[in-house]
Design a protein around this motif. Structure first.
Motif, PDB file in Angstrom:
ATOM      1  N   PHE A 277     -26.940  24.418 -13.314  1.00 22.49           N
ATOM      2  CA  PHE A 277     -26.660  23.090 -13.850  1.00 22.49           C
ATOM      3  C   PHE A 277     -26.227  23.179 -15.314  1.00 22.49           C
ATOM      4  O   PHE A 277     -26.576  24.118 -16.023  1.00 22.49           O
ATOM      5  N   MET A 278     -25.443  22.190 -15.750  1.00 22.37           N
ATOM      6  CA  MET A 278     -25.056  22.102 -17.155  1.00 22.37           C
ATOM      7  C   MET A 278     -26.326  22.132 -17.992  1.00 22.37           C
ATOM      8  O   MET A 278     -27.226  21.310 -17.798  1.00 22.37           O
ATOM      9  N   PRO A 279     -26.439  23.076 -18.932  1.00 16.46           N
ATOM     10  CA  PRO A 279     -27.693  23.186 -19.707  1.00 16.46           C
ATOM     11  C   PRO A 279     -27.853  22.028 -20.680  1.00 16.46           C
ATOM     12  O   PRO A 279     -26.875  21.427 -21.123  1.00 16.46           O
ATOM     13  N   GLU A 280     -29.107  21.711 -20.980  1.00 11.82           N
ATOM     14  CA  GLU A 280     -29.400  20.731 -22.022  1.00 11.82           C
ATOM     15  C   GLU A 280     -29.775  21.498 -23.283  1.00 11.82           C
ATOM     16  O   GLU A 280     -30.642  22.360 -23.260  1.00 11.82           O
ATOM     17  N   THR A 281     -29.136  21.155 -24.389  1.00 13.05           N
ATOM     18  CA  THR A 281     -29.333  21.902 -25.624  1.00 13.05           C
ATOM     19  C   THR A 281     -30.687  21.596 -26.247  1.00 13.05           C
ATOM     20  O   THR A 281     -31.290  20.554 -25.984  1.00 13.05           O
ATOM     21  N   SER A 282     -31.130  22.490 -27.132  1.00 11.19           N
ATOM     22  CA  SER A 282     -32.418  22.317 -27.790  1.00 11.19           C
ATOM     23  C   SER A 282     -32.357  21.280 -28.913  1.00 11.19           C
ATOM     24  O   SER A 282     -33.388  20.757 -29.327  1.00 11.19           O
TER      25      SER A 282
END
Length: 387
Positions: A277-282
């Motif tokens: 899945f498209m990663p979620e940034t920190s």
């Protein structure tokens, strides 16, 4: 027959009709009006923007933004390559040329290091771009700080295309409010909609005042129709602003619903081989406007296009991620910086139905459809091996 499951449909609430009825009752049907003024003010309150001008589309807002920062014929504008073509089209309206910057893997948005390197090279050549337009893709903010720092180093205005990212955050603040100008879209497929419309925002009240002037046919303040500049018919109608006001009330609910869709998809599909899945940034919180994933065809057993077509046979709409603009025929002669990451995301990326009004049964149909494709392919491959 199953009902169609579409990618991202409008989701109306209760207040929209009340505000529209008020517009009809007061006969404020023409462009501008009290709902437009209120929409601008309330939008700025929600996003933390300083000032806003409501216009007919996100594309119109971008066109005005480029003009306001001085983009002219013969200029170049650095632009994210992984985006819808509406980001770059207004550059060409002014006779300028886009130069496309590749994505990073972390956010799928513009790669800050590539931008910094490209600006440094251009500075040595004495050929800096007139502006940089940064896209916040699929409901996720780009890494704004290093990009803004690079732009400021060379005194280049940053324009943020947050058309897909209303409701997202970057270090606690709204993307679209960091650069010289930000723009948003209220198209029918966005996280909130006024059926059509956009917003231009800035901390500079004079820029927003000029945007309103240009968007209203650049009419000079006189009792007769006098024009000293070329303008546009870009102001939002009072009726559409009424819808937008009602939608603003439920923005947080719409974000929550789309994030919940993503969580259901991720939980159900995470163990399938070849899916990421498209990663979620920190540094931020994504809205998951669209749930996006990539497929490794060797591991999964089918490529992105085979999955898309198989879902379409079941009345389920899915779409490839944006085709990078440096691959578009209309921009074939334009320069690009990198491009391999965006090309790979396009080749393997798929957007799943993500509307905030999807039911659990809708999501289950999509999930089962994807699982069935993998299962059938796995069985077929096992059969070939046994034979």
């Amino acid at each position: 027959m199953n009902k169609p499951i579409l990618l991202s449909t409008p989701h109306m609430g209760d207040r929209e009709l009340e505000f529209v009825k008020e517009a009809f009752d007061t006969n404020w049907i023409a462009p501008v009006g009290p709902h437009v003024d209120a929409f601008e003010q309330e939008f700025c309150q929600v996003t933390g923007a300083g000032y806003g001008a409501a216009v007919s589309s996100g594309t119109a807002a971008l066109h005005l933004a480029f003009q306001l920062v001085g983009v002219e014929s013969g200029d170049e504008v650095f632009c994210s390559t992984l985006t819808f073509i509406a980001t770059a089209n207004p550059i060409t309206y002014l006779g300028a040329r886009p130069v496309f910057i590749d994505s990073d893997r972390t956010s799928w948005n513009m790669n800050p290091e590539l931008l910094e390197e490209a600006l440094e090279k251009r500075a040595h050549l004495g050929k800096l771009p007139k502006a940089v337009v940064l896209v916040h893709l699929y409901g996720q903010s780009a890494d704004i700080e290093p990009i803004l720092k690079a732009c400021n180093q060379y005194d280049i205005p940053l324009i943020e295309d947050a058309a897909e990212a209303l409701g997202a955050t970057y270090k606690g603040h709204a993307p679209g409010t960091f650069g010289r100008i930000g723009i948003y879209s209220f198209n029918g497929n966005k996280i909130i909609t006024s059926s059509g419309g956009g917003m231009l925002v800035s901390e500079d009240p004079q820029l927003v005042k000029k945007a309103r002037f240009l968007a209203t046919q650049a009419r000079d303040p006189s009792p007769h129709y006098q024009h000293s500049e070329i303008g546009y018919n870009y102001r939002l109608s009072n009726v559409l602003a009424a819808i937008g006001r009602g939608q603003l009330y439920v923005l947080s609910e719409r974000v929550a619903a789309r994030r919940h869709n993503f969580e259901i998809y991720a939980s159900a599909l995470k163990n399938l081989p070849g899916i990421e899945f498209m990663p979620e940034t920190s540094y931020g919180r994504a809205t998951r406007w669209l749930t996006c994933l990539t497929i490794d065809p060797q591991a999964f057993g089918a490529d992105r296009e085979k999955i898309r077509l198989a879902l379409a046979e079941q009345q389920i709409e899915s779409r490839p991620v944006w085709k990078p603009l440096h691959l578009q025929p209309v921009f074939a002669e334009c320069e690009s910086v990198g491009g391999a990451v965006a090309e790979d995301l396009f080749a393997r990326g798929l957007c799943l139905p993500s509307g905030s009004n999807l039911t659990y049964k809708d999501l289950e149909r999509v999930i089962n459809g994807i699982k069935a494709i993998h299962h059938n392919t796995e069985q077929y491959q096992r059969h070939l091996f046994i034979d």
